[in-house]
Design an enzyme around this catalytic site. Sequence first.
Site, PDB file in Angstrom:
ATOM      1  N   GLU A 192       0.825  -1.207   0.000  1.00 45.67           N
ATOM      2  CA  GLU A 192       0.000   0.000   0.000  1.00 45.67           C
ATOM      3  C   GLU A 192       0.863   1.262   0.000  1.00 45.67           C
ATOM      4  OE1 GLU A 192      -2.827   1.105  -0.476  1.00 45.67           O
ATOM      5  OE2 GLU A 192      -4.277  -0.480  -0.168  1.00 45.67           O
ATOM      6  N   GLU A 252       1.944   6.574  -6.972  1.00 46.87           N
ATOM      7  CA  GLU A 252       0.906   7.515  -7.399  1.00 46.87           C
ATOM      8  C   GLU A 252       1.390   8.962  -7.280  1.00 46.87           C
ATOM      9  OE1 GLU A 252      -2.621   6.779  -5.184  1.00 46.87           O
ATOM     10  OE2 GLU A 252      -3.251   5.088  -6.430  1.00 46.87           O
TER      11      GLU A 252
END
Length: 232
Positions: free
Chosen positions: A65, A72
Amino acid sequence: MPLKKWIKSTNFAIEGVLHAARNQRHVRYHLFSAAFVLIISYVLGISKTDFLIISLTVITVLLAEFLNTSIEAVVDLLSPGHHHKAKIAKDVAAGAVLITAFGAAIIGYIVLAPPISKALKEGFHIAKHSIEEVAIAALILVLILVVISKSYFGKGTPLSGGMPSGHSALAFSIWVTVTYLTGSVTVSVLCFVLASFVASSRIASGIHNTWEVILGGIMGAALTWLLFGIFS
């Protein structure tokens, strides 16, 4: 000073954890899941080997994660507009998280299904643990709760400011642990005084206000007392 540099680097690293927890709801879900799985594992009293497998699996999912969040951010920086390859990079990173989470679910089922099935047939009996094991669980859960709380309130950094005071939470958690470990009123009082000094120093230095310190202390002490009362 090396110590100051280490503390500063640690603060940056944990600030990354807080950023992910604030901005990525899936990170918060995984933190809650980590706490839940830890408690269930302690309740069922699974073997140390199985617990190690579960712990490594949880860490792997969280790592995926965090890497996804980093990718991102980098993609958004390099390609603020819409771009096909930017989409591919984000989708592949998200896919890696999905595969990791799916694998973690399978591992969790393989490890936890038999003891859960046994408990459903024979009745739940909370397993007892050594003081050392409960102390480790308390430390982990207090840290998770501090991170989730700070991400929720969105103020301060891991080691400076924000609700609640992490220093206060950990200090009073350690006080409860020392009380159980030693069974000595004198040592407990001394440790309580030290924890109070730590908490008051956060107020005196202007890093935290009174309520942040008080609530942090209550959080750390109450959670640790609860865990010792249940598992020790």
